[in-house]
Motif scaffolding. Structure first.
Motif, PDB file in Angstrom:
ATOM      1  N   TYR A   1      -8.503   0.921  -0.689  1.00 56.50           N
ATOM      2  CA  TYR A   1      -9.837   1.263  -1.171  1.00 56.50           C
ATOM      3  C   TYR A   1     -10.816   0.520  -0.267  1.00 56.50           C
ATOM      4  O   TYR A   1     -10.606  -0.655   0.050  1.00 56.50           O
ATOM      5  CB  TYR A   1     -10.035   0.832  -2.628  1.00 56.50           C
ATOM      6  CG  TYR A   1      -9.374   1.768  -3.610  1.00 56.50           C
ATOM      7  CD1 TYR A   1     -10.055   2.895  -4.074  1.00 56.50           C
ATOM      8  CD2 TYR A   1      -8.094   1.540  -4.067  1.00 56.50           C
ATOM      9  CE1 TYR A   1      -9.458   3.761  -4.976  1.00 56.50           C
ATOM     10  CE2 TYR A   1      -7.489   2.400  -4.969  1.00 56.50           C
ATOM     11  CZ  TYR A   1      -8.182   3.505  -5.420  1.00 56.50           C
ATOM     12  OH  TYR A   1      -7.583   4.364  -6.311  1.00 56.50           O
ATOM     13  N   LEU A   2     -11.867   1.204   0.143  1.00 55.78           N
ATOM     14  CA  LEU A   2     -12.840   0.643   1.083  1.00 55.78           C
ATOM     15  C   LEU A   2     -14.191   0.477   0.412  1.00 55.78           C
ATOM     16  O   LEU A   2     -14.638   1.345  -0.338  1.00 55.78           O
ATOM     17  CB  LEU A   2     -12.945   1.552   2.308  1.00 55.78           C
ATOM     18  CG  LEU A   2     -11.606   1.817   3.014  1.00 55.78           C
ATOM     19  CD1 LEU A   2     -11.774   2.854   4.108  1.00 55.78           C
ATOM     20  CD2 LEU A   2     -11.017   0.528   3.556  1.00 55.78           C
ATOM     21  N   ILE A   3     -14.854  -0.627   0.715  1.00 57.66           N
ATOM     22  CA  ILE A   3     -16.158  -0.946   0.123  1.00 57.66           C
ATOM     23  C   ILE A   3     -17.222   0.034   0.596  1.00 57.66           C
ATOM     24  O   ILE A   3     -17.339   0.326   1.784  1.00 57.66           O
ATOM     25  CB  ILE A   3     -16.601  -2.379   0.505  1.00 57.66           C
ATOM     26  CG1 ILE A   3     -15.650  -3.413  -0.067  1.00 57.66           C
ATOM     27  CG2 ILE A   3     -18.041  -2.651   0.079  1.00 57.66           C
ATOM     28  CD1 ILE A   3     -15.803  -3.676  -1.539  1.00 57.66           C
ATOM     29  N   ASP A   4     -17.992   0.519  -0.360  1.00 55.74           N
ATOM     30  CA  ASP A   4     -19.164   1.348  -0.096  1.00 55.74           C
ATOM     31  C   ASP A   4     -20.216   0.951  -1.127  1.00 55.74           C
ATOM     32  O   ASP A   4     -20.181   1.405  -2.267  1.00 55.74           O
ATOM     33  CB  ASP A   4     -18.821   2.837  -0.204  1.00 55.74           C
ATOM     34  CG  ASP A   4     -19.993   3.739   0.177  1.00 55.74           C
ATOM     35  OD1 ASP A   4     -21.018   3.228   0.671  1.00 55.74           O
ATOM     36  OD2 ASP A   4     -19.877   4.958  -0.031  1.00 55.74           O
ATOM     37  N   GLY A   5     -21.095   0.038  -0.733  1.00 53.73           N
ATOM     38  CA  GLY A   5     -22.087  -0.484  -1.678  1.00 53.73           C
ATOM     39  C   GLY A   5     -21.410  -1.316  -2.745  1.00 53.73           C
ATOM     40  O   GLY A   5     -20.708  -2.278  -2.443  1.00 53.73           O
ATOM     41  N   ASP A   6     -21.585  -0.918  -4.013  1.00 51.96           N
ATOM     42  CA  ASP A   6     -20.976  -1.659  -5.120  1.00 51.96           C
ATOM     43  C   ASP A   6     -19.741  -0.938  -5.666  1.00 51.96           C
ATOM     44  O   ASP A   6     -19.343  -1.152  -6.802  1.00 51.96           O
ATOM     45  CB  ASP A   6     -21.994  -1.910  -6.229  1.00 51.96           C
ATOM     46  CG  ASP A   6     -22.526  -0.630  -6.858  1.00 51.96           C
ATOM     47  OD1 ASP A   6     -22.246   0.467  -6.335  1.00 51.96           O
ATOM     48  OD2 ASP A   6     -23.216  -0.731  -7.888  1.00 51.96           O
ATOM     49  N   GLU A   7     -19.155  -0.095  -4.817  1.00 48.98           N
ATOM     50  CA  GLU A   7     -17.961   0.637  -5.217  1.00 48.98           C
ATOM     51  C   GLU A   7     -16.863   0.514  -4.170  1.00 48.98           C
ATOM     52  O   GLU A   7     -17.134   0.252  -3.000  1.00 48.98           O
ATOM     53  CB  GLU A   7     -18.256   2.131  -5.392  1.00 48.98           C
ATOM     54  CG  GLU A   7     -19.139   2.474  -6.560  1.00 48.98           C
ATOM     55  CD  GLU A   7     -19.313   3.974  -6.697  1.00 48.98           C
ATOM     56  OE1 GLU A   7     -19.067   4.475  -7.806  1.00 48.98           O
ATOM     57  OE2 GLU A   7     -19.684   4.635  -5.699  1.00 48.98           O
ATOM     58  N   LEU A   8     -15.652   0.734  -4.609  1.00 45.98           N
ATOM     59  CA  LEU A   8     -14.509   0.904  -3.728  1.00 45.98           C
ATOM     60  C   LEU A   8     -14.197   2.396  -3.700  1.00 45.98           C
ATOM     61  O   LEU A   8     -14.087   3.034  -4.747  1.00 45.98           O
ATOM     62  CB  LEU A   8     -13.299   0.138  -4.273  1.00 45.98           C
ATOM     63  CG  LEU A   8     -13.410  -1.373  -4.196  1.00 45.98           C
ATOM     64  CD1 LEU A   8     -12.453  -2.033  -5.174  1.00 45.98           C
ATOM     65  CD2 LEU A   8     -13.121  -1.838  -2.790  1.00 45.98           C
ATOM     66  N   ILE A   9     -14.083   2.951  -2.500  1.00 45.60           N
ATOM     67  CA  ILE A   9     -13.808   4.375  -2.319  1.00 45.60           C
ATOM     68  C   ILE A   9     -12.379   4.529  -1.811  1.00 45.60           C
ATOM     69  O   ILE A   9     -11.955   3.807  -0.901  1.00 45.60           O
ATOM     70  CB  ILE A   9     -14.789   5.014  -1.306  1.00 45.60           C
ATOM     71  CG1 ILE A   9     -16.245   4.711  -1.686  1.00 45.60           C
ATOM     72  CG2 ILE A   9     -14.542   6.509  -1.171  1.00 45.60           C
ATOM     73  CD1 ILE A   9     -16.684   5.285  -3.004  1.00 45.60           C
ATOM     74  N   LEU A  10     -11.661   5.478  -2.367  1.00 47.58           N
ATOM     75  CA  LEU A  10     -10.284   5.739  -1.985  1.00 47.58           C
ATOM     76  C   LEU A  10     -10.159   5.970  -0.490  1.00 47.58           C
ATOM     77  O   LEU A  10     -10.913   6.736   0.108  1.00 47.58           O
ATOM     78  CB  LEU A  10      -9.771   6.971  -2.745  1.00 47.58           C
ATOM     79  CG  LEU A  10      -8.340   7.399  -2.459  1.00 47.58           C
ATOM     80  CD1 LEU A  10      -7.356   6.328  -2.921  1.00 47.58           C
ATOM     81  CD2 LEU A  10      -8.057   8.735  -3.149  1.00 47.58           C
ATOM     82  N   GLY A  11      -9.191   5.300   0.112  1.00 45.77           N
ATOM     83  CA  GLY A  11      -8.866   5.471   1.523  1.00 45.77           C
ATOM     84  C   GLY A  11      -7.452   6.012   1.655  1.00 45.77           C
ATOM     85  O   GLY A  11      -6.875   6.506   0.687  1.00 45.77           O
ATOM     86  N   PRO A  12      -6.862   5.905   2.841  1.00 47.37           N
ATOM     87  CA  PRO A  12      -5.501   6.392   3.054  1.00 47.37           C
ATOM     88  C   PRO A  12      -4.511   5.738   2.091  1.00 47.37           C
ATOM     89  O   PRO A  12      -4.614   4.545   1.790  1.00 47.37           O
ATOM     90  CB  PRO A  12      -5.211   5.996   4.499  1.00 47.37           C
ATOM     91  CG  PRO A  12      -6.557   5.973   5.153  1.00 47.37           C
ATOM     92  CD  PRO A  12      -7.471   5.421   4.096  1.00 47.37           C
ATOM     93  N   PHE A  13      -3.555   6.542   1.621  1.00 45.22           N
ATOM     94  CA  PHE A  13      -2.567   6.035   0.663  1.00 45.22           C
ATOM     95  C   PHE A  13      -1.300   6.871   0.690  1.00 45.22           C
ATOM     96  O   PHE A  13      -1.268   7.956   1.264  1.00 45.22           O
ATOM     97  CB  PHE A  13      -3.148   6.000  -0.755  1.00 45.22           C
ATOM     98  CG  PHE A  13      -3.361   7.359  -1.369  1.00 45.22           C
ATOM     99  CD1 PHE A  13      -2.381   7.951  -2.160  1.00 45.22           C
ATOM    100  CD2 PHE A  13      -4.536   8.065  -1.159  1.00 45.22           C
ATOM    101  CE1 PHE A  13      -2.571   9.205  -2.725  1.00 45.22           C
ATOM    102  CE2 PHE A  13      -4.739   9.314  -1.722  1.00 45.22           C
ATOM    103  CZ  PHE A  13      -3.749   9.888  -2.510  1.00 45.22           C
TER     104      PHE A  13
END
Length: 146
Positions: free
Chosen positions: A43-55
């Motif tokens: 999960y990658l940081i985007d502001g105050d959220e973690l966004i799903l990345g490669p998995f």
């Protein structure tokens, strides 16, 4: 064996400069290196959220707020989290109801967290302290490649 696996991971990532390609290969490599997992990814940081990345694994939650769930708390607390029974973790986010234990390792770049390595298992207390150390060492290699 662990050192060999870490060197294989380093060799896999060292010549590629695209962070998404490296995260994709790292997720596949680690998922296929460890046993008794049902999900491993980023999960990658985007502001105050973690966004799903490669998995690797089943479909996952797309967004997790910092401070929520194991992943969000690892970011908020700036530390690795090992949870032996996720159902006992207050605020656990059940992306996959089959997950029973979890390790989340923050990824750092330029002295700030840029994401997390998230590893789930369908077995309670699946992760030993040695597993956590292995994942932390792997995360350091991955940080250099993103």
């Amino acid at each position: 064996m662990e050192n060999l696996e870490l060197e294989q991971l380093r060799a896999l990532l060292e010549t590629e400069r695209n962070p998404i390609a490296n995260l994709a290969n790292a997720s596949s490599f680690l998922y296929n290196t460890m046993n008794q997992l049902n999900w491993l990814g980023f999960y990658l940081i985007d502001g105050d959220e973690l966004i799903l990345g490669p998995f690797q694994g089943k479909v996952a939650c797309t967004r997790i707020r910092v401070g929520q769930g194991v992943c969000g708390n690892a970011v908020k607390l700036e530390k690795t989290m090992k949870i032996d029974d996720v159902h006992q973790f207050a605020g656990h986010i059940a992306c996959d109801s089959a997950s029973n234990s979890e390790v989340v390792v923050p990824l750092w770049k330029d002295n700030q967290i840029v994401g997390v390595l998230d590893v789930d298992s369908p077995y309670q207390a699946r992760f030993s302290n040695q597993d956590v150390q292995f994942l932390e060492k792997a995360a350091k290699i991955i940080q250099e490649a993103i």
